[in-house]
Scaffold this active site. Structure first.
Site, PDB file in Angstrom:
ATOM      1  N   LYS A 140      32.891  36.132  43.624  1.00  0.00           N
ATOM      2  CA  LYS A 140      32.014  37.153  43.035  1.00  0.00           C
ATOM      3  C   LYS A 140      30.584  36.599  42.959  1.00  0.00           C
ATOM      4  O   LYS A 140      29.974  36.417  43.994  1.00  0.00           O
ATOM      5  CB  LYS A 140      32.608  37.616  41.720  1.00  0.00           C
ATOM      6  CG  LYS A 140      33.894  38.411  42.041  1.00  0.00           C
ATOM      7  CD  LYS A 140      34.736  38.822  40.880  1.00  0.00           C
ATOM      8  CE  LYS A 140      35.913  39.636  41.435  1.00  0.00           C
ATOM      9  NZ  LYS A 140      36.999  39.810  40.495  1.00  0.00           N
TER      10      LYS A 140
ATOM     11  N   HIS B 217      33.934  37.706  36.120  1.00  0.00           N
ATOM     12  CA  HIS B 217      32.635  38.383  36.195  1.00  0.00           C
ATOM     13  C   HIS B 217      31.549  37.727  35.357  1.00  0.00           C
ATOM     14  O   HIS B 217      30.410  38.177  35.349  1.00  0.00           O
ATOM     15  CB  HIS B 217      32.786  39.853  35.785  1.00  0.00           C
ATOM     16  CG  HIS B 217      33.691  40.604  36.698  1.00  0.00           C
ATOM     17  ND1 HIS B 217      33.280  41.091  37.931  1.00  0.00           N
ATOM     18  CD2 HIS B 217      35.003  40.905  36.600  1.00  0.00           C
ATOM     19  CE1 HIS B 217      34.298  41.673  38.528  1.00  0.00           C
ATOM     20  NE2 HIS B 217      35.358  41.577  37.747  1.00  0.00           N
TER      21      HIS B 217
ATOM     22  N   SER C 215      36.445  43.854  33.537  1.00  0.00           N
ATOM     23  CA  SER C 215      35.963  44.150  34.887  1.00  0.00           C
ATOM     24  C   SER C 215      35.622  45.614  35.116  1.00  0.00           C
ATOM     25  O   SER C 215      34.853  45.920  36.017  1.00  0.00           O
ATOM     26  CB  SER C 215      36.992  43.686  35.916  1.00  0.00           C
ATOM     27  OG  SER C 215      38.251  44.268  35.669  1.00  0.00           O
TER      28      SER C 215
HETATM   29  C1  LIG Z   1      38.394  40.066  40.767  1.00  0.00           C
HETATM   30  C2  LIG Z   1      39.164  39.617  39.615  1.00  0.00           C
HETATM   31  C3  LIG Z   1      40.257  38.778  39.775  1.00  0.00           C
HETATM   32  C4  LIG Z   1      40.807  38.433  41.133  1.00  0.00           C
HETATM   33  O1  LIG Z   1      40.008  37.503  41.776  1.00  0.00           O
HETATM   34  P1  LIG Z   1      40.055  37.427  43.356  1.00  0.00           P
HETATM   35  O2  LIG Z   1      39.462  36.111  43.680  1.00  0.00           O
HETATM   36  O3  LIG Z   1      39.266  38.587  43.863  1.00  0.00           O
HETATM   37  O4  LIG Z   1      41.508  37.530  43.740  1.00  0.00           O
HETATM   38  C5  LIG Z   1      40.881  38.273  38.651  1.00  0.00           C
HETATM   39  N1  LIG Z   1      40.453  38.626  37.420  1.00  0.00           N
HETATM   40  C6  LIG Z   1      39.418  39.453  37.228  1.00  0.00           C
HETATM   41  C7  LIG Z   1      38.994  39.791  35.838  1.00  0.00           C
HETATM   42  C8  LIG Z   1      38.752  39.997  38.317  1.00  0.00           C
HETATM   43  O5  LIG Z   1      37.754  40.840  38.145  1.00  0.00           O
END
Ligand SMILES: *Cc1c(COP(=O)(O)O)cnc(C)c1O
Length: 391
Positions: free
Chosen positions: A237, A206, A178
């Site tokens: 996302k 992602h 990320s």
């Molecule tokens: C954003 C993210 C999460 C958390 O997800 P949310 O739905 O925002 O709580 C978990 N793992 C990774 C790799 C992320 O980038």
């Protein structure tokens, strides 16, 4: 010694690590109104622009009209709503697994899933750059946590050999990292998990919706979709909604329903969110989804190319997450403040999100950015970067 709250805050400030939130008016578009000014948004994970897609809004509004605003309780208490089941069937179909389970967020999924799958006496092998929610899940589980150097499968193989025969084994990795935008070596991890009879869990927060011919994520892109035991992905996302899913076997799903505390002890996602996620899954599998992915790939190639040509280091990024490596916290924050004053909203990333000395501006590209916007942003980044001595 006892540290007062005021002193603790002072300590955070004096290290240049103090954080606060900024107010955005209106929607999460490619351009947003921030503190009363229009700026180009270069730090959102709304990669395909679905957070303002009319199909998601319509689905969400009509589900609210039909089913109300809340699910009322945990699903083990007041029951699963039809939309939970529809969404889970759609996720399982999308990922090619027997089953799926929805979670309230990626954070809740990772903490719940890991602590349900392994416990005392078991071993977790976790990439050093994995997301904080994976680490929190690992700590919560009580299993032995073995962190291997980033994407170093040779080191991992040796570590696994050393732990051989010590309880249940879980390999867990981000699909797309990320803060770096590079990919896990899923093929090699799959070979290791087979050799050691381990479980392989991939958090594709992602990659989902973005990577692979059909948008199924990093595992599809790398040709190993069926080698993953536990797929985690988020709806918040690229999918423009909220919440998360886990796609897996029916047996593993049963275990999670019985053991994952973030599933058991939390009110489930409401109809509006479930319906938006369903609409998003349909959209990413449509020709429009293909088009948006192509647009995003073209924008990413343009933007990353311009930054590299200007002399910036973007690390091993091969996705829409494009870091500009800057080193220490102080110049990083000055960099992002100067860009903001010129109308470009990019977050500086500092410890504890990244290791000390590995600060960066984390730029994210969207399918809805225009060529002119990205070209102008890269030009101004180069000018400010030169001024600050980053390049
Ligand atoms: C954003 C993210 C999460 C958390 O997800 P949310 O739905 O925002 O709580 C978990 N793992 C990774 C790799 C992320 O980038």
């Amino acid at each position: 010694m006892h540290l007062s709250i005021r002193d603790e805050l002072e300590q955070i400030r004096s290290r240049g690590l103090f954080r606060s939130t900024r107010l955005i008016q209106g929607r999460q578009s490619a351009r947003v109104e921030l503190d009363g000014r229009e700026v180009l948004l270069l730090c959102s994970n709304n990669y395909l622009g679905l957070a303002e897609h009319p199909a998601l809004t319509e689905a969400s509004v009509s589900a609210t009209e039909r089913y109300g605003t809340s699910s009322g309780a945990s699903r083990l208490v007041s029951g699963t709503m039809a939309l939970h089941e529809l969404l889970e069937a759609a996720v399982a179909g999308f990922k090619g697994t027997a089953a799926a389970l929805a979670f309230n967020s990626g954070y809740a999924a990772n903490t719940g899933v890991i602590s349900a799958l392994v416990g005392k006496g078991d071993v977790i092998f976790s990439d050093r750059l994995n997301h904080a929610s994976i680490i929190d899940g690992a700590l919560l589980s009580g299993a032995k946590l073995v962190r291997y150097p980033h994407n170093d499968t040779t080191a991992l193989a040796a570590l696994m050999e050393k732990q051989r025969g010590k309880g249940r084994c879980l390999i867990v990795t981000d699909g797309v990292f990320s803060m770096d935008g590079d990919l896990a070596l899923l093929g090699e991890l799959a070979a290791l998990k087979t050799r050691h009879d381990a479980l392989l869990m991939v958090d594709d927060a992602h990659g989902c919706g973005v990577l692979g011919e059909g948008g199924r994520g990093s595992a599809e892109y790398l040709g190993v979709l069926s080698d993953i035991d536990i797929h985690v992905g988020t709806f918040g996302k690229a999918l423009g909604s909220f919440g998360a899913y886990v796609a897996l076997s029916s047996e593993l799903r049963d275990l999670l329903v019985n053991r994952a505390r973030s599933f058991i002890f939390s009110t489930s996602l409401p109809p509006s969110v479930l319906a938006a996620s369903l609409a998003a899954l349909k959209l990413v599998q449509s020709p429009e989804g293909d088009f948006l992915r192509k647009q995003l790939a073209a924008n990413t190639a343009l933007f990353r190319g311009l930054l590299r040509d200007a002399g910036f280091s973007t690390g091993d990024s091969s996705t829409q997450i494009v870091p500009i490596l800057t080193g220490e916290a102080e110049p990083t924050m000055r960099f992002s403040e100067q860009l903001l004053s010129e109308g470009f909203f990019v977050q500086g990333i500092r410890p504890p999100t990244v290791p000390a000395g590995a600060c960066r501006l984390r730029c994210t590209v969207m399918a809805t950015h225009t060529t002119a916007d990205l070209t102008r942003a890269a030009e101004r980044m180069a000018a400010v970067g030169r001024n600050l001595g980053v390049i």
